[in-house]
Design an enzyme around this catalytic site. Structure first.
Site, PDB file in Angstrom:
ATOM      1  CG  PHE A 133      -1.968  -0.956   1.328  1.00  0.00           C
ATOM      2  CD1 PHE A 133      -2.191  -1.859   0.288  1.00  0.00           C
ATOM      3  CD2 PHE A 133      -2.811  -1.008   2.446  1.00  0.00           C
ATOM      4  CE1 PHE A 133      -3.213  -2.800   0.371  1.00  0.00           C
ATOM      5  CE2 PHE A 133      -3.836  -1.933   2.531  1.00  0.00           C
ATOM      6  CZ  PHE A 133      -4.036  -2.845   1.492  1.00  0.00           C
ATOM      7  CB  CYS A 135       4.513   1.294  -4.791  1.00  0.00           C
ATOM      8  SG  CYS A 135       5.694   1.562  -6.106  1.00  0.00           S
ATOM      9  CG  ASN A 200       6.734   1.447  -0.137  1.00  0.00           C
ATOM     10  OD1 ASN A 200       7.633   1.813  -0.891  1.00  0.00           O
ATOM     11  ND2 ASN A 200       5.929   0.445  -0.428  1.00  0.00           N
ATOM     12  CB  CYS A 349      34.239  22.476  18.168  1.00  0.00           C
ATOM     13  SG  CYS A 349      35.894  23.042  18.654  1.00  0.00           S
ATOM     14  CB  CYS A 353      30.274  27.021  19.048  1.00  0.00           C
ATOM     15  SG  CYS A 353      29.549  27.625  20.586  1.00  0.00           S
ATOM     16  CB  CYS A 382      23.262  23.019  21.506  1.00  0.00           C
ATOM     17  SG  CYS A 382      24.756  23.392  20.576  1.00  0.00           S
TER      18      CYS A 382
END
Lengths: 422, 446
Positions: A133, A135, A200, A349, A353, A382
């Site tokens: 059900f 594709c 799918n 980094c 940041c 974060c």
């Protein structure tokens, strides 16, 4: 000792790795080679009314030298005569009695067509059906595939027809081309499907050739939207899987996980989110059947290390660790720490940041290497610096709680606590 | 034992002098390496480059298939980016600073990637620069080496009309005449010069030498400013007996010969002794071997630790089969019938560092003698001190004194490259030329 044998809806296989319904499973030659390599089962490429395919069918998303991070295709269901497929399925089942053979099906959206197809395929002795059900291209224009999965009412109706004649387990494969998979999933469960599989492929346009201005894949100067899969879709699949596992009505429905699974780690993640087993396609399309060795081996070793004896021992264990944002603990606080001995001074980094996060890393110019240090009071935890760092374990996030107690947003608001803590 | 030419077959010469660091054959090969680049912030490789090429940027532009952009990123910092990609001692510059060294992984092959982009530009004659309309100011540049041409390009772009006076029949300076042939060919140098001067506004007068064909005074009369990029001269004397014997040659002249004649025409000894361990000494030694010398001894007065050449260059000499003799200095060149037959050397030991900061060599009293029919002197080049005295240019032991961005003591006269620094890398000369051009533009109020 670990045991990675799988029992999905009573269908047994020596390991939880099935090949998804796709080109790797479209004929006996491939499937034989897959079983020789050690695959636990196959979902035979979707059977139905024979179709005609176009040439030029796949296109890929490459990123920073990695090929096929994502793949899309505009191939239809099996373009081989149904009789040949049925004959080969029978032979495979006879030759490989310990493996799972599932037939993927797609028929016109009428009761008679589905009944006829089910009966004919059931005669092969296959172990289960997977209803396609999902594709998203080609078949949808003919009222099949994703258009069925996108409408819970139609999906429910088809599953009811299927269950009238199916004598073996029925798995309904869901399309991700919906706002949420839950409504269709609920509908088909109500209609009696024994299990679910997801996802799918996702509708996509892969890109445009900048010389010819023709989007990929180029079929004689034009293209069509295709189904997107591969490693890039994994997080989307995991989210959809989780919404099924967390649903009270469906939490006990077996789900076969699909979507960008390339390594044993991916597979474990799907099972931790509730999948009973997993299906793989793109990784095989890129590397061949041999990857089954590491899929099984890695899974075995991880289970050994964790002390899990069977797949059921860890299935769904991470489901309750996904909650609503409002329930998250606001007192939980982490701060980045750079291991200066491991740092290679690439500055990634720092610049991520500085330009894109919270300006929480200091730079001390050096020749030729700068020194980078975390400003602990500024760091909001974060994770961005840790994510961009190219050195394993160089940046770690250290827990520095803001308070001992669990404090969620609702309680925060109720107490009228101040917002500006940075 | 004799000095002769035409020792090897044409095939052998071609093999021996083929490109030592072959370029990437195709895009896919370049991409494998380009994709490894981390795109460092304030990248150590860029900081280690005397011309500050934005290395991560040009590599990412290869990845994104913006090849013109990649070449332009390089040329904006270093108009000799193609030549430098072949002759720079990258292990002590950009590649030596690559952060992958800190992971004990091979650094990004920056030079090879730089060569990939820049050679496409030169081969494709990409017009990456558009010269501003002439503003009617004229600058004379003495010397068409890397410093002179770099300065010329920078000036011409801004609409200055540049005339370069070059003593040789070709431009490129030591790039053309002083580098091993397996690094760059004279043809490559010519292509590079043609590309650099293709922006227009740069005229090169060849076979035109300061002091012989014209004076600084005459230039001052006809030009608004002058940039001196005269380089350095012949190798310094050894000051030992036998230096006048037939078979004693200057490394610069020897390499000049290789650059201007056919390989088969070059005279080479059977047993060659090279004095010195700088880049020029290595170039002379390896090329002697590649021309057919049976034995090559490299003689240096300090140890491997103090050597001026890079590890990579030393390794090259070793791979070519040259013998390395540390802690030895030439005492006397021995000869018969006016021709070299050997060299007597002092054995040395190292004591406390001298003024150069390196451990100083001291005589041990012991000597040894090597059989040789050719001695190549590569003990550093002498500056043109006399010329500077005549033209009243202030200098320190022959190195022109500059201040405030390549200015000399004479108003309107600027200088850069080897004649200022005494003989460093091509990349340093290019930077001097670049800064010199900016300084001259400021002087001319452009």
């Amino acid at each position: 000792m670990t045991n990675i044998e799988n029992n999905f809806l009573g269908i047994k296989s020596p390991n939880p790795f099935w090949l998804a319904s796709a080109p790797p499973t479209d004929k006996k030659i491939n499937v034989t080679r897959a079983f020789e390599a050690g695959w636990g089962g196959v979902v035979w490429k979707t059977l139905g009314d024979q179709v005609k395919n176009v040439s030029s069918r796949y296109a890929a998303l490459n990123h920073d030298g990695q090929r096929m991070v994502g793949l899309n295709n505009i191939e239809l269901i099996s373009d081989r005569p149904l009789e040949i497929n049925l004959k080969e399925i029978k032979e495979i089942i006879r030759e490989w009695p310990d493996r799972a053979v599932i037939a993927s099906l797609m028929a016109n959206t009428d009761r008679k067509s589905w009944h006829e197809l089910i009966k004919r395929v059931q005669d092969t002795g296959c172990h289960g059906f997977e209803l396609n059900f999902g594709c998203p291209h080609g078949m949808t224009e003919r009222g099949m595939g994703a258009v069925v999965g996108q409408d819970p009412e139609i999906a429910k109706m088809v599953v009811e027809w299927v269950m009238e004649v199916a004598q073996i387990p029925v798995i309904t494969k869901l399309t991700p081309n919906v706002h949420s998979v839950v409504p269709t999933a609920k509908a088909v469960v109500e209609a009696g499907t024994n299990g679910l599989s997801l996802i799918n492929t996702i509708q996509s346009l892969m890109g445009v050739d900048l010389d010819t201005l023709i989007p990929y894949p180029n079929v004689g100067g034009q293209t069509a939207f295709g189904g997107y899969c591969g490693p890039a879709v994994k997080p989307i699949a995991l989210k959809m899987l989780t919404t099924i596992g967390q649903n009270e009505m469906m939490k006990n429905i077996p789900v076969s996980g699909i979507g960008g699974i390339s390594t044993w780690k991916d597979a474990v993640e799907f099972m931790l989110m509730g999948a009973g087993n997993v299906q793989v396609c793109t990784a095989v399309m890129k590397h061949g059947f041999k990857i089954i060795n590491d899929l099984c081996g890695g899974l075995n070793n991880w289970m050994d290390e964790k002390g899990f004896a069977t797949l059921e021992d860890f299935r769904g264990l991470s489901l309750n660790k996904v909650t609503h944002w409002e329930a998250l603990d606001l007192n939980y606080h982490i701060v980045a720490r750079i291991d200066q001995d491991k740092c290679i001074h690439c500055g990634l980094c720092y610049i991520s940041c500085e330009d894109a996060a919270h300006q929480s890393i200091s730079i001390t110019k050096g020749i030729p290497y700068n020194k980078y240090m975390i400003k602990e009071n500024e760091c909001v935890g974060c994770n961005l610096c840790k994510l961009v760092c190219p050195v394993e374990d160089c940046i770690s996030m250290i827990e520095q709680r803001k308070g001992d107690e669990y404090l969620n947003w609702h309680e925060f608001v109720r107490r009228g606590l101040p917002l500006n803590d940075h | 034992m004799a000095i002769k030419n035409n020792i090897l077959s044409q095939e052998e010469y071609e093999h021996n002098f083929s490109d030592i660091h072959p370029p990437f054959e195709r895009l896919s090969s370049a991409l494998v390496e380009a994709n490894r680049c981390l795109f460092c912030y304030d990248a150590p490789c860029t900081n280690a480059c005397p011309t500050s090429i934005d290395v991560p940027q040009f590599i990412k532009q290869i990845v994104s298939r913006n090849e013109k952009g990649s070449a332009k990123t390089i040329f904006d910092s270093n108009i000799f980016g193609a030549g430098c990609s072949r002759v720079c001692p990258v292990e002590k510059l950009c590649e030596g600073a690559c952060v992958f060294n800190l992971l004990d992984e091979p650094p990004i092959p920056i030079a090879k990637l730089q060569r990939y982009s820049t050679e496409k530009a030169i081969a494709g004659k990409w017009d990456l620069y558009l010269r501003k309309k002439s503003i009617g100011k004229k600058v004379a540049i003495v010397g068409a080496g890397p410093a002179g041409l770099s300065c010329a390009h920078g000036l011409s772009l801004e609409g200055i009309d540049v005339t370069i006076f070059e003593k040789n029949p070709r431009g490129g300076g030591l790039m053309t005449y002083g580098v091993a042939a397996y690094k760059v060919t004279p043809e490559f140098c010519q292509d590079e010069i043609d590309w650099i001067t293709s922006i227009g506004g740069i005229e090169i007068k060849y076979n035109s030498m300061l002091g012989r064909d014209f004076t600084l005074e005459s230039l001052k009369t006809n030009y608004d400013a002058i940039f001196l990029a005269i380089g350095v001269g012949v190798t310094r004397e050894l000051d030992i007996p036998g230096e006048e014997l037939e078979g004693v040659v200057d490394a610069i002249n020897f390499i000049h010969g290789i650059r201007s004649m056919k390989y088969s025409e070059i005279q080479i000894g059977d047993k060659v002794a090279v004095i010195g361990m700088g880049m020029t000494a290595i170039d002379a030694a390896t090329q002697s071997k590649r021309l057919g010398a049976k034995e090559v001894n490299l003689i240096y007065r300090r140890t491997e630790k103090e050597k001026p050449c890079t590890d990579a260059e030393l390794e090259l000499a070793r791979l070519d089969g040259c013998n390395i003799i540390w802690l030895a200095s030439p005492a006397e060149i021995i000869g018969e019938n006016g021709k070299v037959t050997g060299i007597k050397c002092n054995k040395l030991s190292l004591v406390e560092p001298d003024s150069s900061g390196r451990a100083a060599p001291k005589l041990t009293g012991e000597t040894f003698t090597l059989s040789a029919d050719m001695i190549i002197k590569a003990t550093g080049q002498l500056p043109f001190s006399d010329l500077l005295e005549i033209e009243k240019i202030e200098h320190s032991k022959g190195k022109i004194n500059t201040f405030d961005n390549q200015k000399t003591n004479l108003s309107g006269v600027f200088a850069g490259g080897d004649c200022v620094n005494g003989g460093e890398e091509v990349v340093n000369a290019v930077q001097d030329g670049k800064i010199g051009a900016l300084s001259i533009l400021k002087y001319l109020c452009c």
